[in-house]
Design a protein around this motif. Structure first.
Motif, PDB file in Angstrom:
ATOM      1  N   GLU A 127       1.023  -1.426  -0.214  1.00  0.00           N
ATOM      2  CA  GLU A 127      -0.400   0.194  -0.041  1.00  0.00           C
ATOM      3  C   GLU A 127       0.617   1.054   0.086  1.00  0.00           C
ATOM      4  OE1 GLU A 127      -2.221  -1.272  -1.126  1.00  0.00           O
ATOM      5  OE2 GLU A 127      -4.098  -0.051   0.574  1.00  0.00           O
ATOM      6  N   ILE A 128       1.752   1.199   0.420  1.00  0.00           N
ATOM      7  CA  ILE A 128       2.924   2.252   0.526  1.00  0.00           C
ATOM      8  C   ILE A 128       3.748   2.853  -0.244  1.00  0.00           C
ATOM      9  CG2 ILE A 128       5.216   3.811   1.604  1.00  0.00           C
ATOM     10  CD1 ILE A 128       4.347   1.871   4.529  1.00  0.00           C
ATOM     11  N   VAL A 129       3.616   1.369  -1.484  1.00  0.00           N
ATOM     12  CA  VAL A 129       4.743   1.254  -1.885  1.00  0.00           C
ATOM     13  C   VAL A 129       3.352   2.136  -3.549  1.00  0.00           C
ATOM     14  CG1 VAL A 129       5.812   0.683  -4.321  1.00  0.00           C
ATOM     15  CG2 VAL A 129       5.849   0.171  -2.798  1.00  0.00           C
ATOM     16  N   ARG A 130       2.478   1.987  -3.552  1.00  0.00           N
ATOM     17  CA  ARG A 130       0.567   1.756  -4.792  1.00  0.00           C
ATOM     18  C   ARG A 130       0.515   3.941  -3.912  1.00  0.00           C
ATOM     19  NH1 ARG A 130      -4.894   2.156  -4.702  1.00  0.00           N
ATOM     20  NH2 ARG A 130      -4.725   2.071  -2.773  1.00  0.00           N
ATOM     21  N   GLY A 131       0.712   4.399  -2.873  1.00  0.00           N
ATOM     22  CA  GLY A 131       0.982   5.484  -2.469  1.00  0.00           C
ATOM     23  C   GLY A 131       2.061   6.656  -3.020  1.00  0.00           C
ATOM     24  N   GLY A 132       3.270   6.104  -2.943  1.00  0.00           N
ATOM     25  CA  GLY A 132       4.111   6.332  -3.433  1.00  0.00           C
ATOM     26  C   GLY A 132       4.580   6.965  -4.838  1.00  0.00           C
ATOM     27  N   ILE A 133       3.628   5.605  -6.166  1.00  0.00           N
ATOM     28  CA  ILE A 133       3.141   5.569  -7.182  1.00  0.00           C
ATOM     29  C   ILE A 133       2.408   6.501  -7.463  1.00  0.00           C
ATOM     30  CG2 ILE A 133       2.895   4.364  -9.429  1.00  0.00           C
ATOM     31  CD1 ILE A 133       4.468   2.422  -8.091  1.00  0.00           C
ATOM     32  N   ILE A 134       1.227   6.374  -6.544  1.00  0.00           N
ATOM     33  CA  ILE A 134      -0.111   7.655  -7.262  1.00  0.00           C
ATOM     34  C   ILE A 134       0.249   8.616  -7.169  1.00  0.00           C
ATOM     35  CG2 ILE A 134      -1.582   5.298  -8.239  1.00  0.00           C
ATOM     36  CD1 ILE A 134      -2.817   6.140  -4.961  1.00  0.00           C
ATOM     37  N   SER A 135       1.358   9.064  -5.920  1.00  0.00           N
ATOM     38  CA  SER A 135       1.760  10.970  -5.625  1.00  0.00           C
ATOM     39  C   SER A 135       2.837  11.427  -7.034  1.00  0.00           C
ATOM     40  CB  SER A 135       1.751  10.191  -4.466  1.00  0.00           C
ATOM     41  OG  SER A 135       3.719   9.673  -4.547  1.00  0.00           O
ATOM     42  N   ILE A 136       2.633  10.381  -8.053  1.00  0.00           N
ATOM     43  CA  ILE A 136       4.127  11.422  -8.727  1.00  0.00           C
ATOM     44  C   ILE A 136       2.778  11.478 -10.057  1.00  0.00           C
ATOM     45  CG2 ILE A 136       5.529  10.243 -10.662  1.00  0.00           C
ATOM     46  CD1 ILE A 136       6.886  10.004  -8.114  1.00  0.00           C
ATOM     47  N   ASP A 137       3.467  13.220 -10.194  1.00  0.00           N
ATOM     48  CA  ASP A 137       2.910  13.409 -11.040  1.00  0.00           C
ATOM     49  C   ASP A 137       2.464  12.929 -12.109  1.00  0.00           C
ATOM     50  OD1 ASP A 137       1.667  16.314 -12.264  1.00  0.00           O
ATOM     51  OD2 ASP A 137       3.641  16.778 -12.964  1.00  0.00           O
ATOM     52  N   LYS A 138       1.355  13.658 -13.080  1.00  0.00           N
ATOM     53  CA  LYS A 138       0.557  12.325 -14.250  1.00  0.00           C
ATOM     54  C   LYS A 138       1.978  12.838 -15.041  1.00  0.00           C
ATOM     55  CE  LYS A 138      -3.850  11.476 -16.280  1.00  0.00           C
ATOM     56  NZ  LYS A 138      -4.014  12.716 -17.319  1.00  0.00           N
ATOM     57  N   ILE A 156      10.504   2.009 -14.166  1.00  0.00           N
ATOM     58  CA  ILE A 156      12.196   1.868 -14.380  1.00  0.00           C
ATOM     59  C   ILE A 156      12.679   2.545 -14.132  1.00  0.00           C
ATOM     60  CG2 ILE A 156      13.817   0.663 -15.035  1.00  0.00           C
ATOM     61  CD1 ILE A 156      11.784  -2.232 -15.778  1.00  0.00           C
ATOM     62  N   SER A 157      12.675   3.566 -15.102  1.00  0.00           N
ATOM     63  CA  SER A 157      12.995   4.756 -15.464  1.00  0.00           C
ATOM     64  C   SER A 157      12.639   6.389 -14.717  1.00  0.00           C
ATOM     65  CB  SER A 157      13.840   5.323 -16.822  1.00  0.00           C
ATOM     66  OG  SER A 157      14.127   3.685 -16.751  1.00  0.00           O
ATOM     67  N   ILE A 158      11.611   6.039 -14.645  1.00  0.00           N
ATOM     68  CA  ILE A 158      10.970   7.394 -14.173  1.00  0.00           C
ATOM     69  C   ILE A 158      10.152   6.992 -13.096  1.00  0.00           C
ATOM     70  CG2 ILE A 158       9.569   9.675 -15.505  1.00  0.00           C
ATOM     71  CD1 ILE A 158      12.557   8.982 -16.693  1.00  0.00           C
ATOM     72  N   VAL A 159       9.465   6.781 -12.856  1.00  0.00           N
ATOM     73  CA  VAL A 159       8.645   6.796 -11.805  1.00  0.00           C
ATOM     74  C   VAL A 159       9.214   6.006 -10.395  1.00  0.00           C
ATOM     75  CG1 VAL A 159       6.314   5.889 -10.951  1.00  0.00           C
ATOM     76  CG2 VAL A 159       6.637   7.105 -13.041  1.00  0.00           C
ATOM     77  N   LEU A 160       9.918   4.976 -10.648  1.00  0.00           N
ATOM     78  CA  LEU A 160       9.605   3.773  -9.516  1.00  0.00           C
ATOM     79  C   LEU A 160      11.003   4.758  -8.222  1.00  0.00           C
ATOM     80  CD1 LEU A 160       9.628  -0.149 -10.182  1.00  0.00           C
ATOM     81  CD2 LEU A 160       8.456   1.563  -8.045  1.00  0.00           C
TER      82      LEU A 160
END
Lengths: 268, 245
Positions: A127-138, A156-160
């Motif tokens: 859940e923490i990682v999911r939150g981290g991913i959806i918090s990245i600007d669209k 792999i290169s940008i979001v994570l």
């Protein structure tokens, strides 16, 4: 050193340290091994699940892929809810004794400990990682798709890299919680710090002195871990200084620019 | 003139709202087309449909005679040919200026890193940002970010460059530096499609100006006609309102 019931508090503490230090040391070692490997494995589980659960489904996705994703998502959700919703101590009992009774698997206590801490941490980290991913600007996804990168390449290169940087504080939280919570594993006979302290206390019939020492050891471990992770956070932030290349051929022409980015790292 | 892109009967809805209604329009090689119109007229959506960031509800997007919505060509390959510059820059925050321009070439075009770096440096030089190659996006100003974003798009050596209100998020004093770069690109013969509110720029640089209103193309002509002698009353009203401000 001789001690009796009338010896002072300090004398007892010194005596216990002198006579039982190997117990404390072994206990702390087991605690660290289980919590470190449990946190790392749990983090990897969390990243994997976080990625799977954020795979975009749009009207371009074909029906088969859509159904498969839905089913996987359902199972992952069950996993997360069950392991977040039950105490780790109870999970330890069920898994350790259950696997022995039903499947005839006799896990070593340490293996069982790592296993239980890992899947527990995995449920939280997912859940923490999911939150981290959806918090990245669209916009980060769009820019990446716009230059032709696939979803996997984008992740792999940008979001994570950005998401993981943002969830490091939560990861260090999980690590600290794990160091402390491995103490419940004494119920399945894992010889971690709490278990060893209990032995030491039993040997000497001194509970306060022993557990005060235990307390300090736990604190030293958690404090060290948070400091180390803080250091990595700062490392990942990158330097707050960048170089202006005055000229490609004359290195003296380079100027260092300090932007104080440590404070404003999030500003765009 | 060779047509790079041709749009036939393009229609796009978000739920019940029809944002684009039967758009027909084409871009030839070397053309600079400015799309103007009030907010909500569908100009950004049109641009995003060209890069497939939005999938059109119906119609055709024909690229060199091939309808890309039929999926014969992969979206990734097509998108690499259509560079995009965003209003909000959208530089990759985890990468420095140089790597922002390198990553697409390495991952999508499969170039080796050394060649990619050389190309990236050439284009960063062109937009005047080669001094800042190891700065992170949050360390540079808005105008600088947008110039890097243009260099990033150019590094992919696209056939056309799409600009989605490239100066709207900038402080007034930084608008000039970005427009200057775009003007030079236009002179160099690059095919450009620009959604903009900069009327002076459109009048100066564009070969064609397209005026959109409520999801339809109202006017599509050379700047002189659109600005001085528009055929449609709606264009006249829009320009009057804009120029009064």
């Amino acid at each position: 050193m001789a001690v009796d019931a009338n010896s002072s508090f300090i004398t007892w503490v010194l005596y216990i340290l002198q006579s039982s230090w190997p117990l404390f040391l072994r206990g702390a070692q087991v605690t660290l091994i289980i919590s470190l490997s449990g946190t790392i494995i749990g983090f990897l589980i969390g990243v994997l699940i976080g990625i799977i659960r954020t795979i975009p489904i749009d009207h371009n996705t074909n029906l088969f892929k859509r159904i498969v994703l839905k089913i996987i998502d359902y199972f992952l959700l069950c996993y997360i809810e069950v392991f977040r919703g039950t105490p780790m101590m109870v999970q330890a009992m069920v898994i350790f004794y259950g696997s022995a009774m039903i499947y005839g698997i006799r896990m070593s206590p340490i293996f069982a400990g790592v296993f239980i801490v890992s899947i527990n941490t995995g449920a939280y980290m997912a859940e923490i990682v999911r939150g981290g991913i959806i918090s990245i600007d669209k916009g980060q996804f769009e820019a990446s798709h716009a230059i032709g990168m696939t979803h996997a390449q984008t992740m792999i290169s940008i979001v994570l890299p950005q998401a993981i940087r943002n969830i490091l504080p939560a990861l260090s939280n999980e690590f600290v919680i794990n160091i402390k919570d491995t103490s419940v594993l004494n119920v399945i006979g894992v010889t971690e710090l709490y278990f060893q302290s209990n032995s030491a206390a039993g040997n000497n019939f001194r509970y306060f002195e022993v557990f005060l020492i235990t307390c300090i050891i736990y604190f030293i471990m958690t404090f060290t871990v948070t400091r180390i992770l803080r250091y990595f956070e700062a490392k990942l932030e990158g330097p707050s200084v960048y170089t202006i290349h005055g000229s490609q051929t004359v290195p003296e022409a380079e100027i260092k620019i300090s932007t104080g980015s440590k404070k404003n790292g999030k500003n765009h | 003139m060779e047509k790079i892109i041709k749009i036939n009967h393009l229609q796009k809805s978000f739920g019940a709202i029809e944002v684009l209604k039967d758009i027909n329009f084409s871009v030839s090689k070397g053309e600079v087309v400015c799309i103007i119109g009030s907010s909500g007229s569908g100009k950004s959506t049109l641009l995003r449909c060209l890069n497939l960031l939005e999938i059109p509800s119906s119609g055709e997007v024909v690229y060199h005679g091939q309808n890309i919505l039929e999926q014969k060509m992969s979206n990734a390959v097509y998108r690499a040919k259509m560079g995009m510059v965003f209003q909000q820059f959208n530089l990759f925050n985890n990468l420095n200026v140089l790597d922002n321009c390198v990553i697409g070439q390495v991952k999508v075009l499969k170039k080796n890193t050394a060649a990619a770096k050389k190309t990236a440096l050439d284009y960063l030089e062109l937009v005047g940002m080669s001094q800042f190659i190891n700065a992170k996006p949050h360390q540079i100003s808005g105008g600088q970010k947008q110039r890097v974003a243009i260099a990033r798009a150019l590094s992919m050596e696209p056939e056309a460059l799409l600009f989605d209100e490239p100066t709207s998020a900038l402080d007034p004093e930084m608008v000039g530096e970005v427009l200057k770069v775009m003007k030079n690109l236009a002179k160099s013969g690059l095919t450009m499609l620009i959604v903009t509110h900069e009327m002076a720029f459109a009048r100066d640089v564009a070969n064609r100006v397209v005026f959109m209103d409520s999801g339809v193309i109202v006017e599509d002509d050379v700047p002189d006609v659109v600005f001085n002698n528009p055929n449609n009353e709606r264009t006249r009203i829009f320009l009057k309102r804009i120029l009064e401000n």
